[in-house]
Design a protein around this motif. Structure first.
Motif, short mmCIF file in Angstrom:
data_model
loop_
_atom_site.label_atom_id
_atom_site.label_comp_id
_atom_site.label_asym_id
_atom_site.label_seq_id
_atom_site.Cartn_x
_atom_site.Cartn_y
_atom_site.Cartn_z
N MET A 230 34.85 -17.40 65.17
CA MET A 230 34.93 -18.82 64.80
C MET A 230 36.37 -19.30 64.89
O MET A 230 37.30 -18.56 64.53
CB MET A 230 34.42 -18.97 63.35
CG MET A 230 34.42 -20.38 62.82
SD MET A 230 33.76 -20.44 61.13
CE MET A 230 32.02 -20.28 61.44
N TYR A 231 36.56 -20.54 65.32
CA TYR A 231 37.91 -21.14 65.31
C TYR A 231 38.27 -21.53 63.88
O TYR A 231 37.42 -21.97 63.10
CB TYR A 231 37.94 -22.36 66.24
CG TYR A 231 39.31 -22.97 66.35
CD1 TYR A 231 40.40 -22.20 66.76
CD2 TYR A 231 39.54 -24.30 66.01
CE1 TYR A 231 41.68 -22.74 66.83
CE2 TYR A 231 40.81 -24.86 66.10
CZ TYR A 231 41.87 -24.06 66.50
OH TYR A 231 43.13 -24.60 66.56
N ILE A 232 39.55 -21.38 63.55
CA ILE A 232 39.99 -21.56 62.17
C ILE A 232 39.62 -22.93 61.58
O ILE A 232 39.25 -23.02 60.40
CB ILE A 232 41.52 -21.30 62.03
CG1 ILE A 232 41.94 -21.33 60.55
CG2 ILE A 232 42.33 -22.26 62.88
CD1 ILE A 232 43.34 -20.83 60.27
N ASP A 233 39.66 -23.99 62.38
CA ASP A 233 39.36 -25.32 61.81
C ASP A 233 37.92 -25.37 61.29
O ASP A 233 37.64 -25.99 60.26
CB ASP A 233 39.57 -26.42 62.86
CG ASP A 233 41.04 -26.67 63.13
OD1 ASP A 233 41.87 -25.82 62.75
OD2 ASP A 233 41.36 -27.71 63.75
N ASP A 234 37.00 -24.73 62.03
CA ASP A 234 35.61 -24.67 61.55
C ASP A 234 35.53 -23.86 60.26
O ASP A 234 34.82 -24.24 59.33
CB ASP A 234 34.72 -24.02 62.62
CG ASP A 234 34.25 -25.03 63.68
OD1 ASP A 234 34.25 -26.24 63.40
OD2 ASP A 234 33.88 -24.59 64.78
N CYS A 235 36.26 -22.76 60.21
CA CYS A 235 36.21 -21.89 59.03
C CYS A 235 36.73 -22.62 57.79
O CYS A 235 36.12 -22.55 56.71
CB CYS A 235 37.06 -20.64 59.32
SG CYS A 235 37.44 -19.67 57.87
N LEU A 236 37.84 -23.34 57.94
CA LEU A 236 38.42 -24.03 56.78
C LEU A 236 37.53 -25.19 56.34
O LEU A 236 37.35 -25.41 55.14
CB LEU A 236 39.84 -24.51 57.11
CG LEU A 236 40.82 -23.38 57.50
CD1 LEU A 236 42.19 -23.94 57.85
CD2 LEU A 236 40.94 -22.33 56.40
N ARG A 237 36.95 -25.88 57.31
CA ARG A 237 36.04 -26.98 56.95
C ARG A 237 34.80 -26.44 56.25
O ARG A 237 34.33 -27.02 55.26
CB ARG A 237 35.66 -27.78 58.21
CG ARG A 237 34.78 -29.00 57.91
CD ARG A 237 34.62 -29.89 59.14
NE ARG A 237 34.21 -29.14 60.33
CZ ARG A 237 32.96 -28.73 60.58
NH1 ARG A 237 31.99 -29.01 59.72
NH2 ARG A 237 32.69 -28.06 61.68
N ALA A 238 34.28 -25.30 56.73
CA ALA A 238 33.12 -24.69 56.05
C ALA A 238 33.46 -24.35 54.60
O ALA A 238 32.65 -24.55 53.69
CB ALA A 238 32.69 -23.43 56.79
N THR A 239 34.67 -23.88 54.40
CA THR A 239 35.10 -23.49 53.06
C THR A 239 35.18 -24.72 52.14
O THR A 239 34.71 -24.69 51.00
CB THR A 239 36.47 -22.77 53.16
OG1 THR A 239 36.33 -21.70 54.10
CG2 THR A 239 36.92 -22.23 51.82
N LEU A 240 35.75 -25.79 52.67
CA LEU A 240 35.80 -27.04 51.91
C LEU A 240 34.38 -27.52 51.61
O LEU A 240 34.06 -27.94 50.49
CB LEU A 240 36.58 -28.08 52.72
CG LEU A 240 36.58 -29.50 52.20
CD1 LEU A 240 37.34 -29.59 50.88
CD2 LEU A 240 37.22 -30.46 53.21
N GLU A 241 33.51 -27.45 52.62
CA GLU A 241 32.15 -27.98 52.44
C GLU A 241 31.36 -27.18 51.40
O GLU A 241 30.63 -27.76 50.59
CB GLU A 241 31.41 -28.00 53.79
CG GLU A 241 31.91 -29.13 54.67
CD GLU A 241 31.30 -29.15 56.07
OE1 GLU A 241 31.79 -29.94 56.90
OE2 GLU A 241 30.35 -28.39 56.35
N ILE A 242 31.48 -25.87 51.42
CA ILE A 242 30.73 -25.09 50.42
C ILE A 242 31.32 -25.34 49.03
O ILE A 242 30.59 -25.39 48.04
CB ILE A 242 30.67 -23.58 50.74
CG1 ILE A 242 29.77 -22.81 49.76
CG2 ILE A 242 32.02 -22.91 50.69
CD1 ILE A 242 28.37 -22.72 50.17
#
Ligand code: AKB
Length: 332
Positions: A230-242
């Motif tokens: 996964m690209y980091i921007d997706d990972c960080l956004r997923a973290t914010l979303e959860i």
């Protein structure tokens, strides 16, 4: 007493309309600085504190609050949480898979004892707690293609064992004490401006730096080793979303998340579309190869997609383009 007992756990009420006050541990690893940047944009610079045991580089030090915190020191952690009125804790301190095998005692201390401190602090102070897990929480007896959220988890690395422990302990504290524990199993994360340290998926970051800087890359995994990434921007956004997801949308507390799966060979071919002169050789690291061969090849994240609408933005072509643009512009 340093460890919280049953009776000492209480819930500090946290209004959803207030900005959270966030502490990020292990903040100088691959993900902390990027997450702090994202959260600071959303909640205000001073509401997000990065912490680590290492000295921050100048640009990190000047970008917002930074504090020394040692997760193995319970009193130090408690002081930080109390003095800064922390409401959310993102626990990024951990030794990764390959480096963990090289230092099992340290990995056990940081990944397991450190987690116990974090769980007790979070339960004692009513914090919302995020702990990342990983594709490494699965092992050779797990279904690998695809790997669902709930299945056999018998990892063979200390990293994987510590992450299964974190998942189970977090969920136990949730059911036993009402701890607001949230956990995502990350795939290999690919980032341009921060380096991973000691992982099995690190090759997928290194290739971009070497391709741009030297035009040569020596890969330490076999060309057909398929892993979720996964690209980091997706990972960080997923973290914010959860972290922001209303509790009632979460049917579980530990979710797989995914974006793509590729092999070194497929990644090389995609990079060579932009840099046709890239020369690749293979020198297999037996430790990393054995780990990779026991991990998921494809990751089933349908529960995250259904429950809280997880959706990735970057597939392989966009990932490669973005990484090469970033590293290329940096090296000019
Ligand atoms: C590692 O390779 O150890 C990490 C991970 C997939 O958890 N990047």
């Amino acid at each position: 007493v340093s460890n919280a007992s049953d009776a000492s756990f209480h819930s500090v009420s946290f209004s959803e309309t207030d900005h959270p006050k966030v502490l990020i541990t292990g903040g100088l690893g691959q993900l902390g600085v990027g997450l702090a940047k994202l959260l600071r944009k959303r909640y205000g610079k001073n509401n997000v504190i990065l912490s680590d045991i290492r000295k921050p580089p100048t640009h990190v030090f000047h970008s917002g609050p930074f504090i020394y915190s040692d997760i193995l020191d319970y009193k130090n952690l408690r002081e930080i949480v109390v003095n800064n009125r922390i409401t959310w804790l993102v626990h990024y301190s951990a030794l990764l898979s390959a480096v963990g095998e090289a230092n099992v005692a340290l990995a056990r201390a940081v990944n397991i004892t450190g987690l116990h401190n974090i769980l007790d602090i979070a339960a004692e102070h009513g914090l919302r707690l995020f702990v990342p897990s990983t594709i490494g929480a699965f092992g050779p007896t797990s279904p690998r293609n695809p790997t669902p959220d709930l299945c056999v988890q018998r990892p063979r690395t200390i990293y994987g064992v510590s992450k299964v422990h974190a998942e189970l302990m977090g969920e136990y504290y949730h059911h036993r004490y009402g701890l607001d524990f949230r956990c995502l199993r990350y795939p290999g994360i690919i980032s341009a401006d921060s380096q991973p340290g000691g992982g099995t998926t690190d090759y997928a970051v290194q290739i971009f730096h070497d391709a741009v800087k030297t035009g040569k890359f020596e890969c330490n995994l076999k060309p057909d080793t398929r892993l979720p990434m996964m690209y980091i921007d997706d990972c960080l956004r997923a973290t914010l979303e959860i972290m922001e997801a209303p509790a009632e949308t979460l049917s579980m507390r530990t979710y797989n998340i995914n974006a793509m799966s590729f092999t070194p060979d497929e990644l090389v071919q995609e990079v060579q579309k932009q840099l046709p002169d890239l020369q690749v050789t293979y020198k297999i690291d037996p430790v990393r190869q054995a780990i990779a061969d026991s991990w998921p090849m494809n990751f089933d994240d349908s529960n995250a997609r259904n429950d809280w609408s997880w959706k990735h933005d970057y597939d392989l072509p966009e990932l490669v383009q973005t990484m090469l643009n970033f590293i290329g512009s940096e090296s000019q």
